[in-house]
Design an enzyme around this catalytic site. Structure first.
Site, mmCIF file in Angstrom:
data_model
loop_
_atom_site.group_PDB
_atom_site.id
_atom_site.type_symbol
_atom_site.label_atom_id
_atom_site.label_comp_id
_atom_site.label_asym_id
_atom_site.label_seq_id
_atom_site.Cartn_x
_atom_site.Cartn_y
_atom_site.Cartn_z
ATOM 1 N N ASP A 193 5.022 6.951 0.664
ATOM 2 C CA ASP A 193 3.810 6.535 1.357
ATOM 3 C C ASP A 193 4.230 5.753 2.608
ATOM 4 O O ASP A 193 5.351 5.246 2.686
ATOM 5 C CB ASP A 193 2.998 5.655 0.401
ATOM 6 C CG ASP A 193 1.794 5.022 1.063
ATOM 7 O OD1 ASP A 193 1.038 5.743 1.741
ATOM 8 O OD2 ASP A 193 1.614 3.799 0.904
ATOM 9 N N ASP B 79 1.689 3.456 4.908
ATOM 10 C CA ASP B 79 1.007 2.176 5.101
ATOM 11 C C ASP B 79 1.260 1.225 3.937
ATOM 12 O O ASP B 79 1.068 1.578 2.770
ATOM 13 C CB ASP B 79 -0.495 2.401 5.263
ATOM 14 C CG ASP B 79 -0.827 3.212 6.510
ATOM 15 O OD1 ASP B 79 -1.220 2.622 7.521
ATOM 16 O OD2 ASP B 79 -0.658 4.447 6.466
ATOM 17 N N GLU C 211 -1.528 -1.596 7.566
ATOM 18 C CA GLU C 211 -2.437 -0.473 7.362
ATOM 19 C C GLU C 211 -2.908 -0.057 8.751
ATOM 20 O O GLU C 211 -3.611 -0.807 9.431
ATOM 21 C CB GLU C 211 -3.629 -0.874 6.487
ATOM 22 C CG GLU C 211 -3.263 -1.215 5.054
ATOM 23 C CD GLU C 211 -2.998 0.018 4.200
ATOM 24 O OE1 GLU C 211 -3.495 1.116 4.566
ATOM 25 O OE2 GLU C 211 -2.307 -0.120 3.173
ATOM 26 N N ARG D 241 -14.373 4.453 7.337
ATOM 27 C CA ARG D 241 -13.592 3.580 8.219
ATOM 28 C C ARG D 241 -13.373 4.213 9.588
ATOM 29 O O ARG D 241 -13.504 3.558 10.616
ATOM 30 C CB ARG D 241 -12.240 3.261 7.560
ATOM 31 C CG ARG D 241 -12.337 2.288 6.402
ATOM 32 C CD ARG D 241 -11.013 2.087 5.718
ATOM 33 N NE ARG D 241 -10.618 3.255 4.939
ATOM 34 C CZ ARG D 241 -9.415 3.431 4.394
ATOM 35 N NH1 ARG D 241 -8.466 2.535 4.586
ATOM 36 N NH2 ARG D 241 -9.146 4.496 3.687
ATOM 37 N N SER E 1 1.345 10.579 3.686
ATOM 38 C CA SER E 1 0.468 9.433 3.887
ATOM 39 C C SER E 1 -0.998 9.833 3.948
ATOM 40 O O SER E 1 -1.346 10.893 4.463
ATOM 41 C CB SER E 1 0.862 8.731 5.200
ATOM 42 O OG SER E 1 -0.068 7.729 5.540
ATOM 43 N N GLY E 2 -1.844 8.950 3.440
ATOM 44 C CA GLY E 2 -3.279 9.106 3.631
ATOM 45 C C GLY E 2 -3.711 8.569 4.975
ATOM 46 O O GLY E 2 -4.900 8.565 5.291
ATOM 47 N N LYS F 118 -1.506 14.229 -2.178
ATOM 48 C CA LYS F 118 -0.191 13.590 -2.266
ATOM 49 C C LYS F 118 0.609 14.171 -3.429
ATOM 50 O O LYS F 118 1.802 14.472 -3.295
ATOM 51 C CB LYS F 118 -0.340 12.077 -2.426
ATOM 52 C CG LYS F 118 -0.722 11.361 -1.139
ATOM 53 C CD LYS F 118 -0.449 9.885 -1.238
ATOM 54 C CE LYS F 118 -0.602 9.212 0.110
ATOM 55 N NZ LYS F 118 -0.148 7.813 0.106
ATOM 56 N N ASP G 199 2.006 2.240 -2.784
ATOM 57 C CA ASP G 199 1.382 0.976 -3.203
ATOM 58 C C ASP G 199 -0.073 1.106 -3.606
ATOM 59 O O ASP G 199 -0.617 0.212 -4.262
ATOM 60 C CB ASP G 199 1.463 -0.046 -2.068
ATOM 61 C CG ASP G 199 0.488 0.276 -0.941
ATOM 62 O OD1 ASP G 199 -0.398 -0.549 -0.657
ATOM 63 O OD2 ASP G 199 0.597 1.363 -0.348
ATOM 64 N N ASN H 266 -4.315 5.878 -4.340
ATOM 65 C CA ASN H 266 -4.151 7.293 -4.012
ATOM 66 C C ASN H 266 -2.706 7.773 -4.169
ATOM 67 O O ASN H 266 -2.432 8.964 -4.046
ATOM 68 C CB ASN H 266 -4.653 7.581 -2.589
ATOM 69 C CG ASN H 266 -3.880 6.844 -1.524
ATOM 70 O OD1 ASN H 266 -3.428 5.715 -1.734
ATOM 71 N ND2 ASN H 266 -3.735 7.452 -0.370
#
Length: 298
Positions: free
Chosen positions: A88, A90, A97, A133, A177-178, A222, A245, A248
Site C-alpha cells: 500500500d 498512503d 494520505e 472525498r 494503492s487506493g 487490491k 494499514d 481496504n
C-alpha cells in the site's frame, strides 16, 4: 531448518530499547520448544527458532512483550524469503494520505480527513468514501499535485531500503494503492519499485473534475492485484509479502504468504497475522531472515 519449525523475529525500536542476549533468553524460556537464536542486527533484530505450534509461540511472545517497543513476527521457518512484495502507499510507503493533502490545498482538509479516517478504519465502504472525498476537490488546479509531491509527501523510514533490498534479491516490488496514479508513479520512482497500480483522478482543462475514473481500485481490487501479479510471475501466494494499514488492505494481507499490518488501524491490526507497531519498514526484511549487512540502501 525443518519445514515444521517456527521462527519468531523480534524487531526493536532502537530509539527506545536495545535487545540483549539476556532479554531474549528470558523470553525464549517462557515458550516451549525453543531451539536456537540468531542475531540479524545485534541489539535490534533477532530470530528465535522453535519447534512448537505457531499460535502458541505467537501468543506467548506477544504477551511477554506487552508494553515493550518490540515487534514480533511469527511464521513458519520455511519459505520466509518472498519473491513478490505488494505494498500500500498512503500511510504505509509514505507517511501521508494524498487525498487529505490535496484537500488541505482546496480548503476542505478537515472534512476530507474525517472521511478518510472512517474509511481506513472500516467504518464506511471505501469506494463511496473515495468518490465523496474526490468530489470535494472539484476545481482544484492540476498543478497542486506537483506542489503536494514536492512539499508534503515524505517516504516512510525504510521504504527505499525495503524495495531496493528485495529487488537486489530478485523479488518483484509493486505498489497497489487506493490512492491515485498521479502520486503512485512518483513514489514508484522514489523507492525503485517495479510497477504501480492505483486510481486515476479525472482532469479536464488543467483542473480536477471531482471524479475518479472508474472502476475504483479498492478492497477487492487490491486482493485481485496480489493474485494477478503472483500468477503472472508464476508464484504461489506463499511466496508473497503484502503490507498496508487500512481496512481496504485486509483481504490482501490475509491472502499473502506474509501479510503485515504496518502501524495500522485497530481493525486491521487485530485481524492481520503480523503487525509492525514500533519498527520501520526494514522490519519486513528482518522478517524474511535478511540481516542488516545484506541491506541495500539505494
Amino acid at each position: 531448518m525443518k519445514s515444521s519449525a517456527v521462527v519468531a523475529t523480534l524487531i526493536a525500536d532502537p530509539r527506545s530499547i536495545r535487545l540483549s542476549d539476556a532479554h531474549i533468553a528470558r523470553l525464549a524460556q517462557g515458550v516451549g520448544g525453543f531451539d536456537s537464536q540468531r542475531w540479524l542486527d545485534e541489539g535490534v533484530a533477532a530470530d528465535l527458532l522453535f519447534t512448537a505450534p505457531l499460535d502458541a509461540v505467537r501468543a506467548a511472545l506477544t504477551a511477554a512483550l506487552a508494553g515493550d517497543p518490540v515487534d514480533v513476527i511469527v511464521q513458519p521457518a520455511a519459505h520466509r524469503a518472498k519473491r513478490l512484495l505488494v505494498a500500500d502507499m498512503d500511510s504505509t510507503l509514505i507517511g501521508q494520505e494524498c487525498v487529505d493533502e490535496l484537500a488541505a490545498y482546496a480548503g476542505v482538509g478537515d472534512r476530507v480527513a474525517a472521511i478518510t479516517e472512517r474509511a481506513m478504519r472500516g467504518e464506511i465502504a471505501f469506494e463511496p468514501a473515495l468518490r465523496e472525498r474526490v468530489k470535494l476537490l472539484a476545481g482544484l488546479s492540476e498543478s497542486v499535485i506537483a506542489d503536494v509531491l514536492r512539499e508534503r509527501i515524505m517516504l516512510s523510514p525504510g521504504a527505499r531500503t525495503l524495495a531496493f533490498t528485495m529487488r537486489a534479491k530478485g523479488a518483484y516490488v509493486a505498489i497497489v494503492s487506493g490512492g491515485f496514479r498521479q502520486f503512485t508513479a512518483a513514489v514508484r520512482d522514489r523507492i525503485g519499485a517495479d510497477e504501480d497500480r492505483a486510481n486515476t483522478l479525472a482532469i479536464e482543462g488543467g483542473k480536477l473534475t471531482g471524479e475518479v475514473i472508474e472502476p475504483i481500485l479498492g478492497h477487492d481490487a487490491k486482493l485481485g492485484a496480489l493474485q494477478a501479479i503472483a500468477a503472472a510471475k508464476g508464484l504461489a501466494l506463499a511466496e508473497t509479502l503484502a503490507v498496508g494499514d487500512g481496512a481496504n488492505d485486509l483481504a490482501m494481507l490475509k491472502a499473502a504468504g506474509l501479510g503485515v499490518a504496518y502501524r495500522a488501524k485497530p481493525k486491521v491490526a487485530a485481524n492481520a497475522d503480523a503487525r509492525i507497531d514500533h519498527a520501520d519498514l526494514t522490519a519486513l526484511l528482518y522478517a524474511q531472515g535478511i540481516s542488516r549487512q545484506e541491506f541495500v540502501e539505494g
